[in-house]
Motif scaffolding. Structure first.
Motif, PDB file in Angstrom:
ATOM      1  N   LEU A  85       0.831  -1.210   0.000  1.00 28.46           N
ATOM      2  CA  LEU A  85       0.000   0.000   0.000  1.00 28.46           C
ATOM      3  C   LEU A  85       0.863   1.256   0.000  1.00 28.46           C
ATOM      4  O   LEU A  85       0.630   2.194  -0.788  1.00 28.46           O
ATOM      5  CB  LEU A  85      -0.922  -0.017   1.216  1.00 28.46           C
ATOM      6  N   LEU A  86       1.874   1.285   0.853  1.00 28.00           N
ATOM      7  CA  LEU A  86       2.751   2.462   0.914  1.00 28.00           C
ATOM      8  C   LEU A  86       3.556   2.623  -0.373  1.00 28.00           C
ATOM      9  O   LEU A  86       3.775   3.750  -0.848  1.00 28.00           O
ATOM     10  CB  LEU A  86       3.684   2.342   2.117  1.00 28.00           C
ATOM     11  N   ALA A  87       3.982   1.508  -0.952  1.00 28.04           N
ATOM     12  CA  ALA A  87       4.766   1.581  -2.193  1.00 28.04           C
ATOM     13  C   ALA A  87       3.911   2.073  -3.353  1.00 28.04           C
ATOM     14  O   ALA A  87       4.378   2.852  -4.206  1.00 28.04           O
ATOM     15  CB  ALA A  87       5.347   0.213  -2.524  1.00 28.04           C
ATOM     16  N   ILE A  88       2.664   1.647  -3.411  1.00 27.69           N
ATOM     17  CA  ILE A  88       1.760   2.111  -4.472  1.00 27.69           C
ATOM     18  C   ILE A  88       1.552   3.606  -4.368  1.00 27.69           C
ATOM     19  O   ILE A  88       1.604   4.345  -5.368  1.00 27.69           O
ATOM     20  CB  ILE A  88       0.421   1.351  -4.374  1.00 27.69           C
ATOM     21  N   ILE A  89       1.321   4.062  -3.136  1.00 29.18           N
ATOM     22  CA  ILE A  89       1.145   5.509  -2.941  1.00 29.18           C
ATOM     23  C   ILE A  89       2.419   6.250  -3.316  1.00 29.18           C
ATOM     24  O   ILE A  89       2.386   7.296  -3.988  1.00 29.18           O
ATOM     25  CB  ILE A  89       0.754   5.793  -1.482  1.00 29.18           C
ATOM     26  N   GLY A  90       3.579   5.712  -2.891  1.00 33.45           N
ATOM     27  CA  GLY A  90       4.850   6.359  -3.214  1.00 33.45           C
ATOM     28  C   GLY A  90       5.099   6.416  -4.705  1.00 33.45           C
ATOM     29  O   GLY A  90       5.552   7.452  -5.238  1.00 33.45           O
ATOM     30  N   CYS A  91       4.798   5.313  -5.411  1.00 39.11           N
ATOM     31  CA  CYS A  91       5.000   5.299  -6.864  1.00 39.11           C
ATOM     32  C   CYS A  91       4.089   6.306  -7.550  1.00 39.11           C
ATOM     33  O   CYS A  91       4.502   7.037  -8.466  1.00 39.11           O
ATOM     34  CB  CYS A  91       4.740   3.893  -7.397  1.00 39.11           C
ATOM     35  N   GLY A  92       2.820   6.376  -7.081  1.00 39.53           N
ATOM     36  CA  GLY A  92       1.889   7.340  -7.664  1.00 39.53           C
ATOM     37  C   GLY A  92       2.330   8.765  -7.442  1.00 39.53           C
ATOM     38  O   GLY A  92       2.185   9.624  -8.333  1.00 39.53           O
ATOM     39  N   VAL A  93       2.883   9.030  -6.270  1.00 38.10           N
ATOM     40  CA  VAL A  93       3.352  10.388  -5.969  1.00 38.10           C
ATOM     41  C   VAL A  93       4.537  10.750  -6.861  1.00 38.10           C
ATOM     42  O   VAL A  93       4.601  11.867  -7.410  1.00 38.10           O
ATOM     43  CB  VAL A  93       3.735  10.504  -4.479  1.00 38.10           C
ATOM     44  N   VAL A  94       5.492   9.807  -7.032  1.00 37.05           N
ATOM     45  CA  VAL A  94       6.674  10.087  -7.858  1.00 37.05           C
ATOM     46  C   VAL A  94       6.268  10.384  -9.299  1.00 37.05           C
ATOM     47  O   VAL A  94       6.720  11.362  -9.916  1.00 37.05           O
ATOM     48  CB  VAL A  94       7.651   8.899  -7.802  1.00 37.05           C
ATOM     49  N   ILE A  95       5.384   9.541  -9.853  1.00 31.76           N
ATOM     50  CA  ILE A  95       4.943   9.770 -11.237  1.00 31.76           C
ATOM     51  C   ILE A  95       4.076  11.022 -11.313  1.00 31.76           C
ATOM     52  O   ILE A  95       4.127  11.787 -12.288  1.00 31.76           O
ATOM     53  CB  ILE A  95       4.181   8.528 -11.748  1.00 31.76           C
ATOM     54  N   GLY A  96       3.275  11.238 -10.244  1.00 27.72           N
ATOM     55  CA  GLY A  96       2.405  12.414 -10.231  1.00 27.72           C
ATOM     56  C   GLY A  96       3.159  13.720 -10.215  1.00 27.72           C
ATOM     57  O   GLY A  96       2.626  14.768 -10.620  1.00 27.72           O
ATOM     58  N   VAL A  97       4.392  13.728  -9.746  1.00 29.98           N
ATOM     59  CA  VAL A  97       5.209  14.950  -9.772  1.00 29.98           C
ATOM     60  C   VAL A  97       5.416  15.426 -11.212  1.00 29.98           C
ATOM     61  O   VAL A  97       5.427  16.632 -11.490  1.00 29.98           O
ATOM     62  CB  VAL A  97       6.558  14.700  -9.067  1.00 29.98           C
ATOM     63  N   PHE A  98       5.542  14.459 -12.128  1.00 25.89           N
ATOM     64  CA  PHE A  98       5.775  14.804 -13.523  1.00 25.89           C
ATOM     65  C   PHE A  98       4.473  14.870 -14.320  1.00 25.89           C
ATOM     66  O   PHE A  98       4.367  15.633 -15.273  1.00 25.89           O
ATOM     67  CB  PHE A  98       6.717  13.770 -14.163  1.00 25.89           C
ATOM     68  N   SER A  99       3.498  14.020 -13.910  1.00 30.76           N
ATOM     69  CA  SER A  99       2.198  14.042 -14.595  1.00 30.76           C
ATOM     70  C   SER A  99       1.139  13.575 -13.606  1.00 30.76           C
ATOM     71  O   SER A  99       1.095  12.387 -13.255  1.00 30.76           O
ATOM     72  CB  SER A  99       2.205  13.121 -15.825  1.00 30.76           C
ATOM     73  N   LEU A 100       0.291  14.509 -13.173  1.00 33.97           N
ATOM     74  CA  LEU A 100      -0.715  14.192 -12.163  1.00 33.97           C
ATOM     75  C   LEU A 100      -1.703  13.143 -12.669  1.00 33.97           C
ATOM     76  O   LEU A 100      -2.074  12.223 -11.935  1.00 33.97           O
ATOM     77  CB  LEU A 100      -1.458  15.466 -11.763  1.00 33.97           C
ATOM     78  N   GLY A 101      -2.082  13.254 -13.935  1.00 30.16           N
ATOM     79  CA  GLY A 101      -3.056  12.314 -14.488  1.00 30.16           C
ATOM     80  C   GLY A 101      -2.519  10.897 -14.514  1.00 30.16           C
ATOM     81  O   GLY A 101      -3.211   9.938 -14.133  1.00 30.16           O
ATOM     82  N   ILE A 102      -1.296  10.741 -15.007  1.00 30.55           N
ATOM     83  CA  ILE A 102      -0.696   9.402 -15.055  1.00 30.55           C
ATOM     84  C   ILE A 102      -0.486   8.869 -13.638  1.00 30.55           C
ATOM     85  O   ILE A 102      -0.699   7.685 -13.361  1.00 30.55           O
ATOM     86  CB  ILE A 102       0.632   9.428 -15.831  1.00 30.55           C
ATOM     87  N   GLY A 103      -0.077   9.746 -12.721  1.00 29.27           N
ATOM     88  CA  GLY A 103       0.130   9.309 -11.340  1.00 29.27           C
ATOM     89  C   GLY A 103      -1.142   8.792 -10.706  1.00 29.27           C
ATOM     90  O   GLY A 103      -1.143   7.754 -10.027  1.00 29.27           O
ATOM     91  N   LEU A 104      -2.265   9.496 -10.920  1.00 30.55           N
ATOM     92  CA  LEU A 104      -3.546   9.042 -10.381  1.00 30.55           C
ATOM     93  C   LEU A 104      -3.973   7.718 -11.012  1.00 30.55           C
ATOM     94  O   LEU A 104      -4.455   6.810 -10.325  1.00 30.55           O
ATOM     95  CB  LEU A 104      -4.617  10.103 -10.614  1.00 30.55           C
TER      96      LEU A 104
END
Length: 589
Positions: free
Chosen positions: A157-176
């Protein structure tokens, strides 16, 4: 409305074991932290490597960009992630296994503490092999609850959130999108794996426990099975049981394969859509093209966090079944209740047995209306054929069985009013089946009296006719028996048990068939030594042989659980129709 009780839910069944983790929460929390560091380092290393390769390729398109491109910072970052991943993996192994092993040690101690006070009758309900299986295999199965279910789920769960946050820094849509897709994959796969296979894994755990228990018990009786030619049939039965267990394992393996197929399919869909979104954004100038590989590789690395969850939840059925079996031992098996402290102190070592009734769980009446008054220091022979209730009476005195009715007292104090330490200190017992522990002979004898000297032990062994046997031992009292004492003959083992009982300073001595397996001369000698060492102590000796009973103070004859005769040896011998008189004449022939 049905009154039938419903089976406990998974949460209610496993919650007591989840609470057991609290004392070790520091170790287990560190394990989760290190596991998360390991996973995030893997994601960071792979994602950064993907960006580094893409950026290096684009930088090399011209001399200007190649000269200005910073190769050192990303390469240093990759090395950092490699080091943190290695350190995190090592730290996770040390802390999580330390916490889990401490937890399992506590659980095994609790199960042992639940088994230890059970009476032999209650223990027979399960059998030694079954209890051994619960103490080992079932407790070991619970390590999956933390190592393969709780910790990986939290880390995922924490890793999924962390991965989404990292990708979301560059693209919010892709991160979500990636976060939602990974969450769905992390929930759907494990849920389907558990739903399809939890019954089969629970059945596997049950079959595995039955197989282990049967194998343990049958190996213990291997000589008899070989002698009667039954080992081959038993091998067929064990093989069939193993095949049934393996069929369940094969079924769960197929489900695991299907879950892996589902996970890889979801990974492919998530990766394809994420890359498609990244490429479209890059083509529109909304995303740096060098980040496309970073996003794709980050998704691949994040899937490692949920790849093992389906198999973990698939085995949750094993954990649930193990918890049920342990709960049955810890909470549902009746045990004797002793007074926390003595309500009174015995005045002497006299015994009173009044209208004693004992019946077993199958309805068999073992003792019926038995009443005996045994004076302090009296030596009583309890005579009767096998199955007459002699052993049951001795077990009732030491509270190994619970009478359905009647009163038992020691020194005019009811046995139930005595604490267990006082009760155990009051009786020295030599049962029919003598067990020698994996310890030297000195330690086996010292169980009855830790303060007994070597001279006391040797003198008593010699008095019981075991002096020659002791002299043949390579290290004397320091020698070790084989497991269970099978290196001793039946008569030697019986006399060793008598010696252990006589070494104790208890005021009441209970001996069950002490002369079984001995010839008449040796039996007479042993009985003389027993009477000699029991002077001033109350002695009850159960036997089916009338040898040398003329020196006992009184003889009580039991027949099918009832007191048939009671009197001195001379009184019973004077009655030609008495059981003791008839038995004495038969042995004299």
């Amino acid at each position: 409305m049905s009154n039938r009780s419903q089976p406990p839910s998974s949460i209610s069944l496993l919650w007591p074991y989840l609470k057991q983790m609290l004392p070790f929460s520091l170790w287990l929390s560190f394990g989760m932290v290190f596991s998360l560091v390991t996973l995030l380092s893997s994601i960071g290393m792979i994602a950064l490597s993907g960006w580094f390769l893409s950026a290096s390729a684009l930088a090399g398109l011209s001399a200007t960009t190649a000269a200005t491109f910073n190769y050192f910072l990303p390469s240093a970052g990759i090395r950092l992630f490699v080091l943190t991943r290695t350190a995190g993996r090592y730290g996770e192994r040390v802390t999580s296994h330390e916490g889990t092993l401490r937890l399992l040690s506590k659980l095994r101690r609790q199960v042992y503490d639940a088994i230890e006070p059970l009476s032999p009758i209650a223990l027979q309900r399960y059998g030694s092999g079954e209890l051994l299986s619960r103490l080992t295999a079932d407790v070991d199965a619970l390590d999956s609850l933390y190592l393969r279910v709780v910790a990986p789920s939290v880390v995922a769960l924490l890793a999924i959130i962390g991965c989404g946050v990292v990708i979301g820094v560059f693209s919010l849509g892709i991160g979500l999108f990636v976060t939602i897709a990974l969450l769905l994959s992390g929930i759907l796969g494990p849920w389907l794996a558990w739903r399809l296979s939890h019954r089969h894994t629970a059945q596997w755990q049950a079959l595995n426990g039955q197989l282990r228990a049967r194998l343990t018990e049958r190996l213990d009786g291997l000589p008899e099975l070989l002698l009667y030619g039954r080992w081959q049939d038993e091998t067929v039965t064990l093989t069939d049981m193993q095949q049934q267990r393996d069929d369940k394992e094969y079924h769960t393996a197929r489900i695991w394969g299907l879950s892996q197929c589902l996970s890889q399919t979801l990974l492919g869909l998530t990766l394809t859509i994420a890359l498609a979104m990244a490429i479209w954004l890059a083509s529109e100038g909304l995303l740096n093209p060098t980040l496309v590989a970073l996003i794709g590789l980050a998704v691949l690395a994040a899937f490692d966090a949920i790849a093992l969850l389906p198999q973990a939840f698939q085995n949750l059925g094993k954990v649930q079944h193990a918890a049920q079996r342990l709960n049955a031992v810890r909470h549902h098996v009746p045990s004797l209740v002793y007074a926390s402290k003595d309500k009174a102190h015995p005045r002497d070592n006299s015994l009173r047995i009044n209208e004693l009734y004992v019946a077993y769980a199958d309805g068999t009446q073992a003792l019926t209306s038995v009443s005996l008054a045994i004076d302090a220091g009296e030596h009583l022979a309890l005579l009767g054929a096998s199955g007459s209730g002699k052993t049951t009476l001795l077990n009732a005195l030491v509270r190994f069985v619970t009478p359905q009715a009647g009163d038992l007292s020691l020194g005019h104090v009811a046995l139930q009013d005595l604490s267990e330490p006082t009760l155990r200190d009051s009786f020295a017992v030599s049962p029919q089946h003598i067990h020698l522990f994996v310890a030297n002979y000195r330690e086996n004898l010292a169980l009855a009296n830790p303060e007994a000297s070597d001279d006391d032990m040797i003198e008593l062994l010699e008095a019981l006719g075991l002096g020659h046997w002791l002299s043949e031992q390579p290290a004397g009292l320091d020698s070790y028996p084989d497991e269970g004492g099978h290196s001793l003959s039946g008569g030697q083992l019986r006399r060793f048990g008598v010696a252990r009982a006589l070494l104790a300073s208890a005021p009441v001595v209970l001996l069950d068939e002490p002369t079984e397996g001995l010839d008449e001369t040796t039996a007479t000698h042993v009985l003389n030594e027993i009477r000699k060492h029991c002077q001033g102590r109350t002695l009850i000796m159960a036997t089916h042989r009338p040898i040398s009973l003329d020196r006992m103070d009184r003889i009580a004859v039991l027949t099918t659980g009832r007191l048939q005769e009671l009197g001195t040896p001379d009184e019973l011998l004077a009655e030609p129709e008495s059981y003791f008189s008839a038995l004495s004449r038969r042995f004299a022939l």
